[in-house]
Motif scaffolding. Structure first.
Motif, PDB file in Angstrom:
ATOM      1  N   GLN A  96      24.188 -23.165 -15.650  1.00  0.00           N
ATOM      2  CA  GLN A  96      25.433 -23.122 -16.652  1.00  0.00           C
ATOM      3  C   GLN A  96      24.612 -23.374 -18.061  1.00  0.00           C
ATOM      4  O   GLN A  96      23.777 -24.431 -18.388  1.00  0.00           O
ATOM      5  CB  GLN A  96      26.461 -24.527 -16.382  1.00  0.00           C
ATOM      6  CG  GLN A  96      27.172 -24.210 -14.871  1.00  0.00           C
ATOM      7  CD  GLN A  96      27.990 -25.259 -14.816  1.00  0.00           C
ATOM      8  OE1 GLN A  96      29.288 -24.738 -14.737  1.00  0.00           O
ATOM      9  NE2 GLN A  96      27.810 -26.419 -14.833  1.00  0.00           N
ATOM     10  N   ILE A  97      25.095 -22.685 -19.074  1.00  0.00           N
ATOM     11  CA  ILE A  97      24.661 -22.908 -20.514  1.00  0.00           C
ATOM     12  C   ILE A  97      25.637 -23.527 -21.514  1.00  0.00           C
ATOM     13  O   ILE A  97      25.508 -24.654 -22.017  1.00  0.00           O
ATOM     14  CB  ILE A  97      24.261 -21.421 -21.137  1.00  0.00           C
ATOM     15  CG1 ILE A  97      23.331 -20.730 -20.311  1.00  0.00           C
ATOM     16  CG2 ILE A  97      23.779 -21.751 -22.526  1.00  0.00           C
ATOM     17  CD1 ILE A  97      22.962 -19.478 -21.142  1.00  0.00           C
ATOM     18  N   VAL A  98      26.856 -22.862 -21.289  1.00  0.00           N
ATOM     19  CA  VAL A  98      28.045 -23.303 -22.385  1.00  0.00           C
ATOM     20  C   VAL A  98      29.326 -23.444 -21.513  1.00  0.00           C
ATOM     21  O   VAL A  98      29.632 -22.667 -20.650  1.00  0.00           O
ATOM     22  CB  VAL A  98      28.000 -22.411 -23.385  1.00  0.00           C
ATOM     23  CG1 VAL A  98      28.252 -20.982 -23.189  1.00  0.00           C
ATOM     24  CG2 VAL A  98      28.854 -22.901 -24.648  1.00  0.00           C
ATOM     25  N   LEU A  99      30.245 -24.508 -22.066  1.00  0.00           N
ATOM     26  CA  LEU A  99      31.392 -24.539 -21.646  1.00  0.00           C
ATOM     27  C   LEU A  99      32.206 -24.673 -22.727  1.00  0.00           C
ATOM     28  O   LEU A  99      32.094 -25.408 -23.745  1.00  0.00           O
ATOM     29  CB  LEU A  99      31.434 -26.007 -20.876  1.00  0.00           C
ATOM     30  CG  LEU A  99      33.092 -26.469 -20.496  1.00  0.00           C
ATOM     31  CD1 LEU A  99      33.756 -25.393 -19.628  1.00  0.00           C
ATOM     32  CD2 LEU A  99      33.209 -27.874 -20.137  1.00  0.00           C
ATOM     33  N   VAL A 100      33.202 -23.839 -22.785  1.00  0.00           N
ATOM     34  CA  VAL A 100      34.500 -23.971 -23.694  1.00  0.00           C
ATOM     35  C   VAL A 100      35.778 -24.480 -23.094  1.00  0.00           C
ATOM     36  O   VAL A 100      36.200 -23.386 -21.941  1.00  0.00           O
ATOM     37  CB  VAL A 100      34.778 -22.724 -24.509  1.00  0.00           C
ATOM     38  CG1 VAL A 100      35.910 -22.875 -25.484  1.00  0.00           C
ATOM     39  CG2 VAL A 100      33.269 -22.341 -25.479  1.00  0.00           C
ATOM     40  N   CYS A 114      40.360 -20.365 -26.300  1.00  0.00           N
ATOM     41  CA  CYS A 114      39.199 -20.237 -25.759  1.00  0.00           C
ATOM     42  C   CYS A 114      38.227 -18.913 -26.165  1.00  0.00           C
ATOM     43  O   CYS A 114      37.069 -19.181 -26.347  1.00  0.00           O
ATOM     44  CB  CYS A 114      39.534 -20.028 -24.100  1.00  0.00           C
ATOM     45  SG  CYS A 114      38.019 -20.310 -23.320  1.00  0.00           S
ATOM     46  N   ALA A 115      38.867 -17.684 -26.253  1.00  0.00           N
ATOM     47  CA  ALA A 115      38.035 -16.627 -26.812  1.00  0.00           C
ATOM     48  C   ALA A 115      37.647 -16.691 -27.906  1.00  0.00           C
ATOM     49  O   ALA A 115      36.452 -16.193 -28.202  1.00  0.00           O
ATOM     50  CB  ALA A 115      39.043 -15.300 -26.336  1.00  0.00           C
ATOM     51  N   PHE A 116      38.352 -17.304 -28.947  1.00  0.00           N
ATOM     52  CA  PHE A 116      37.926 -17.209 -30.234  1.00  0.00           C
ATOM     53  C   PHE A 116      36.702 -18.247 -30.312  1.00  0.00           C
ATOM     54  O   PHE A 116      35.851 -17.968 -31.022  1.00  0.00           O
ATOM     55  CB  PHE A 116      39.230 -17.719 -31.034  1.00  0.00           C
ATOM     56  CG  PHE A 116      38.706 -18.285 -32.621  1.00  0.00           C
ATOM     57  CD1 PHE A 116      39.148 -17.322 -33.789  1.00  0.00           C
ATOM     58  CD2 PHE A 116      38.433 -19.804 -32.713  1.00  0.00           C
ATOM     59  CE1 PHE A 116      38.941 -17.865 -34.884  1.00  0.00           C
ATOM     60  CE2 PHE A 116      38.226 -20.130 -34.115  1.00  0.00           C
ATOM     61  CZ  PHE A 116      38.582 -19.100 -35.014  1.00  0.00           C
ATOM     62  N   LEU A 117      36.641 -19.402 -29.651  1.00  0.00           N
ATOM     63  CA  LEU A 117      35.729 -20.501 -29.815  1.00  0.00           C
ATOM     64  C   LEU A 117      34.404 -19.660 -29.279  1.00  0.00           C
ATOM     65  O   LEU A 117      33.330 -19.825 -29.941  1.00  0.00           O
ATOM     66  CB  LEU A 117      35.997 -21.559 -28.863  1.00  0.00           C
ATOM     67  CG  LEU A 117      36.991 -22.733 -29.526  1.00  0.00           C
ATOM     68  CD1 LEU A 117      37.488 -23.815 -28.682  1.00  0.00           C
ATOM     69  CD2 LEU A 117      35.935 -23.443 -30.628  1.00  0.00           C
ATOM     70  N   ILE A 118      34.314 -19.012 -28.216  1.00  0.00           N
ATOM     71  CA  ILE A 118      32.974 -18.481 -27.545  1.00  0.00           C
ATOM     72  C   ILE A 118      32.677 -17.500 -28.613  1.00  0.00           C
ATOM     73  O   ILE A 118      31.662 -17.260 -28.887  1.00  0.00           O
ATOM     74  CB  ILE A 118      33.086 -18.100 -26.142  1.00  0.00           C
ATOM     75  CG1 ILE A 118      31.848 -17.807 -25.555  1.00  0.00           C
ATOM     76  CG2 ILE A 118      34.015 -17.023 -25.773  1.00  0.00           C
ATOM     77  CD1 ILE A 118      30.768 -19.018 -25.439  1.00  0.00           C
TER      78      ILE A 118
END
Lengths: 157, 83
Positions: A96-100, A114-118
């Motif tokens: 795993q690299i990133v969690l939003v 969530c989509a905006f953040l990533i």
């Protein structure tokens, strides 16, 4: 309960999405839904197998940039909270690299936030990936123009 | 002034961080880059024209026209590839 500030962490250690979900929702009953994105290390790049990936970042600016993106998402989508965890150091295929993680009264805000953040994280947070291939050669990952276009669809931060 | 280099810029330049005395007359990022390029082949290669180099001044993204002053923290790096 009102929105709380974004939880931002940059770390070498792995993360547990279940534990982070519980933490985001702890001691409150007003959240209607959470959305999440987990980025993983792919085992190939341009069709070639990789043995590892190294994530470098700009300590200080990274936390500032992620905090700003988290605050922007919270305000824009009226999130009740969000968590962004980004790993650095040497990672292996499948890691795993990133969690939003986002929380909102209703699903659409959680999913959109969530989509905006990533999307914004990929173009505004100072991280750089270097791939190490199975044959021992290394190469810095090039930024993708498509990522800029994807982020721009949200308008300016 | 503290200058930081990341990713392939760090490798090209040969160091991740340095403290420099800003020469008189340099007031913006473009001027700083022009001066840095004169400091050796590694710098020249890193900042060669056409290269995609991004900049941050005091940890905020900054363009070539951004003002700089002694005491600032300036960072140079390639376009970001996190996520």
């Amino acid at each position: 309960m009102d929105a709380v500030g974004a939880t931002i962490r940059v770390q070498t250690a792995d993360f547990d999405i279940a534990a982070e979900s519980r933490a985001l929702g702890a001691d409150r009953t007003d959240i209607g839904g959470m959305a999440s994105f987990v980025g993983l290390v792919r085992g190939t790049a341009s069709g070639r197998p990789i043995s590892s990936m190294t994530l470098e970042h700009y300590p200080g600016m990274t936390e500032r940039a992620l905090g700003a993106i988290g605050d922007a998402a919270t305000q824009r989508f009226e999130l009740q909270g969000c968590t962004v965890i980004h790993r650095v150091g040497i990672l292996l295929p499948g890691d795993q690299i990133v969690l939003v993680l986002t929380a909102a009264p209703h699903r659409q805000a959680a999913l959109d936030g969530c989509a905006f953040l990533i999307d914004w994280l990929k173009t505004r947070a100072p991280f750089w990936k270097k791939e190490r291939f199975a044959d021992g050669t290394e190469s810095w990952v090039d930024a993708r123009e498509a990522d800029d276009v994807t982020a721009e669809r949200w308008g300016r931060l | 002034m503290r200058i930081l280099y990341f990713a392939w810029l760090r490798e090209r330049v040969g160091l991740g961080e340095e403290q420099v005395d800003l020469p008189a007359g340099i007031a913006d990022v473009a001027g700083l880059i022009a001066w840095l390029r004169t400091r050796g082949p590694g710098f020249e290669a890193a900042f060669a024209q056409g290269r995609l180099v991004r900049c941050a001044v005091n940890q905020d993204f900054a363009g070539p026209d951004a003002a700089i002053a002694p005491g600032d923290e300036v960072a140079f790096f390639p376009p970001v590839t996190g996520g």
